[in-house]
Write a protein that holds these residues in place. Structure first.
Motif, PDB file in Angstrom:
ATOM      1  N   MET A   1      47.644  42.773  41.615  1.00 58.98           N
ATOM      2  CA  MET A   1      46.943  44.132  41.750  1.00 58.98           C
ATOM      3  C   MET A   1      45.788  43.752  40.613  1.00 58.98           C
ATOM      4  N   ALA A   2      44.774  44.271  41.045  1.00 57.41           N
ATOM      5  CA  ALA A   2      43.455  43.970  40.195  1.00 57.41           C
ATOM      6  C   ALA A   2      43.484  45.589  39.298  1.00 57.41           C
ATOM      7  N   ILE A   3      43.216  45.459  38.155  1.00 54.23           N
ATOM      8  CA  ILE A   3      43.136  46.680  37.235  1.00 54.23           C
ATOM      9  C   ILE A   3      41.699  46.579  36.629  1.00 54.23           C
ATOM     10  N   CYS A  13      38.543  43.202  33.865  1.00 49.22           N
ATOM     11  CA  CYS A  13      39.288  42.904  34.968  1.00 49.22           C
ATOM     12  C   CYS A  13      40.494  42.106  34.608  1.00 49.22           C
ATOM     13  N   ALA A  14      41.681  42.181  35.461  1.00 52.69           N
ATOM     14  CA  ALA A  14      42.682  41.246  35.351  1.00 52.69           C
ATOM     15  C   ALA A  14      43.400  41.312  36.476  1.00 52.69           C
ATOM     16  N   PRO A  72      41.485  43.416  25.867  1.00 50.81           N
ATOM     17  CA  PRO A  72      42.952  44.079  25.978  1.00 50.81           C
ATOM     18  C   PRO A  72      43.823  43.059  25.409  1.00 50.81           C
ATOM     19  N   GLU A  73      43.492  41.724  24.958  1.00 54.36           N
ATOM     20  CA  GLU A  73      44.631  40.716  24.214  1.00 54.36           C
ATOM     21  C   GLU A  73      43.581  39.923  23.558  1.00 54.36           C
ATOM     22  N   SER A  74      44.080  39.560  22.279  1.00 58.87           N
ATOM     23  CA  SER A  74      43.534  38.659  21.400  1.00 58.87           C
ATOM     24  C   SER A  74      43.505  37.103  21.958  1.00 58.87           C
ATOM     25  N   GLY A  75      42.438  36.449  21.729  1.00 58.10           N
ATOM     26  CA  GLY A  75      42.465  34.939  22.420  1.00 58.10           C
ATOM     27  C   GLY A  75      40.975  34.466  22.228  1.00 58.10           C
ATOM     28  N   GLY A 137      41.163  45.262  21.074  1.00 61.95           N
ATOM     29  CA  GLY A 137      40.352  46.282  20.784  1.00 61.95           C
ATOM     30  C   GLY A 137      38.932  46.264  20.886  1.00 61.95           C
ATOM     31  N   ILE A 138      38.041  47.146  20.494  1.00 60.44           N
ATOM     32  CA  ILE A 138      36.869  47.056  20.645  1.00 60.44           C
ATOM     33  C   ILE A 138      36.258  46.014  19.814  1.00 60.44           C
ATOM     34  N   ASN A 139      35.338  45.211  20.526  1.00 61.19           N
ATOM     35  CA  ASN A 139      34.581  44.044  19.859  1.00 61.19           C
ATOM     36  C   ASN A 139      33.161  44.528  19.831  1.00 61.19           C
TER      37      ASN A 139
END
Length: 362
Positions: A1-3, A13-14, A72-75, A137-139
Motif C-alpha cells: 500500500m502506498a502512503i 511516499c513509501a 520519516p526515517e534517518s538515513g 523529522g523536519i529537514n
C-alpha cells in the motif's frame, strides 16, 4: 500500500522497495528569487513537474530559496535536482552546513524548454547532486542561484530517493516500473537495456576488497627495499593498483565512504589526490585541507593508501608584484619559478606544513 503525505510544500511516499521525497520547486518555504519580467519564463510548462517552477534572473544579486520537508526515517538518500544546466551555477546546503556547488555539467535528459524553441538559456535537465545524510523529522535545504550570467536559474523540483533511483522524465520513483512495463508491451520482442548504477559490491566472487589490508597501514609504514615496496612491520611485498580520485562528486564523508568501498571492491589500493590546497593568491585554503583529510581517513578504512599531489603551475596565477614572487607580472603561469625561487619554495613548504599538521576533525 502506498502512503502519501502532502503538507503544501512537500510529499513523502513509501511503496514497497521504493521510498522517496519529492519536492516541487515552485513552493519554497522562503525565497528572495526574482523572475525575469518577460522572457526567461516563456517556456513549455508541460515539461515541468507540476506545470510550474521557481526561477531567478537578476543582474544585481544571487537568488536563494529554502524548503522544509519531513523525513520519516534517518538515513542516506540520493539527491536529484531538476534545474537549468546552461551557463548556470547553483549550490545547495542542508540546515546550516557548508554550501556545496552542484556540477551542472554532469546532467542528464536535457531538454530545450523555450516556448519558441530557440536554443538559448532556457533548458531543463536532471542532475545527480550526490548523497546526503538526513535525520528523521523536519529537514531544511537551501538553494542558491549564482551564475555569472545574470545569476539565472530554474528549479523545477528535487527528489531524495534510494541510492538506486535514476530519473526518467517527470515520472516519480514508484511510477518507473509501470512505465517500463508499458514500454515493453508496446515494443514486443524488445526489452529495455537499463542496468542499475554501480553500487557498493556485496558478497560476490567479483568483490576484491579482501585483497586490501583491514586498513591502510595495518602492516606498518610502507618502505622501499631492493627496488620493491614492502610493509615495514611484516616485510611482506606490496604492489599498488592506483587511480586518480576520488571523484569530485564525493563531497561528504558519507559519499567518500561509499566510493572508498566501491574502489576497494575493484581492487584499488591507492588514490592519487591531485588538487591544490591554496587559494588564488597562494594562501592556504583550509576547506580544501579538511576535504583531503576526509579523503585520506575514509580511504584508509578500506585499505586504500593516499598519494598527495598539491601543486601544478596551471592551477595558479597570482597577482603581479607578489612579495614571494618578485618580478612576476601576473600574465603567465609561474611554471619553473618553484625550481629556483627560495621564497616560492618556502611558500610551497608552508602548504605542506598546513596540510600535514592540521588536526583531523574526528
Amino acid at each position: 500500500m502506498a502512503i502519501l503525505f502532502v503538507c503544501g510544500w512537500f510529499g513523502v511516499c513509501a511503496s514497497g522497495a521504493q521510498s522517496y521525497i519529492w519536492v516541487e520547486g515552485e513552493a519554497p518555504a522562503e525565497s528572495d528569487a526574482v523572475r525575469h519580467p518577460w522572457w526567461y519564463d516563456q517556456v513549455k510548462k508541460e515539461l515541468f513537474s507540476g506545470g510550474d517552477f521557481l526561477s531567478h534572473f537578476s543582474s544585481d544579486r544571487a537568488g536563494r530559496a529554502s524548503y522544509r520537508f519531513n523525513v520519516p526515517e534517518s538515513g542516506v538518500r540520493s539527491l536529484w535536482i531538476r534545474l537549468n544546466p546552461v551557463q548556470a551555477a547553483m549550490s545547495f546546503r542542508l540546515k546550516d552546513s557548508d554550501w556545496q556547488e552542484i556540477d551542472v555539467d554532469k546532467n542528464t535528459q536535457s531538454e530545450n524548454a523555450a516556448a519558441d524553441g530557440k536554443p538559448d538559456l532556457r533548458f531543463i535537465a536532471w542532475v545527480d547532486a550526490g548523497q546526503v545524510d538526513l535525520t528523521a523529522g523536519i529537514n531544511t535545504i537551501e538553494f542558491r542561484f549564482h551564475s555569472t550570467n545574470n545569476h539565472h536559474g530554474y528549479l523545477d523540483c528535487f527528489v531524495l530517493a534510494d541510492s538506486g533511483f535514476r530519473p526518467l522524465g517527470l515520472a516519480k520513483p514508484d511510477e518507473l516500473e509501470a512505465l517500463k512495463k508499458q514500454d515493453q508491451l508496446a515494443n514486443e520482442g524488445w526489452f529495455a537495456f537499463d542496468p542499475p548504477p554501480d553500487d557498493v559490491p556485496g558478497e560476490s566472487v567479483t568483490d576484491l576488497r579482501y585483497l586490501n589490508e583491514d586498513y591502510a597501514g595495518a602492516g606498518g609504514f610502507i618502505k622501499a627495499r631492493n627496488g620493491r615496496f614492502i610493509h615495514g612491520d611484516t616485510g611482506a611485498p606490496v604492489r599498488f593498483w592506483a587511480v586518480n580520485g576520488p571523484s569530485p562528486a564525493a563531497g561528504t564523508r558519507v559519499e567518500l565512504r561509499r566510493e572508498a568501498r566501491l574502489l576497494a571492491g575493484m581492487g584499488v589500493n591507492m588514490v592519487r589526490i591531485h588538487g591544490s590546497v591554496f587559494d588564488d593568491q597562494g594562501e592556504p585554503d583550509f576547506s580544501r585541507v579538511r576535504h583531503i583529510i576526509d579523503i585520506v581517513e575514509t580511504m584508509k578504512e578500506e585499505g586504500i593508501y593516499s598519494h598527495l599531489s598539491i601543486y601544478f603551475p596551471l592551477w595558479f596565477r597570482p597577482k603581479p608584484d607578489n612579495p614571494w614572487l618578485p618580478g612576476y607580472k601576473g600574465d603567465k603561469h609561474p611554471f619553473a619559478a618553484l625550481m629556483f625561487n627560495p621564497a616560492f619554495q618556502e611558500k610551497y613548504r608552508k602548504w605542506w606544513q598546513v596540510l600535514l599538521q592540521t588536526p583531523s576533525p574526528v
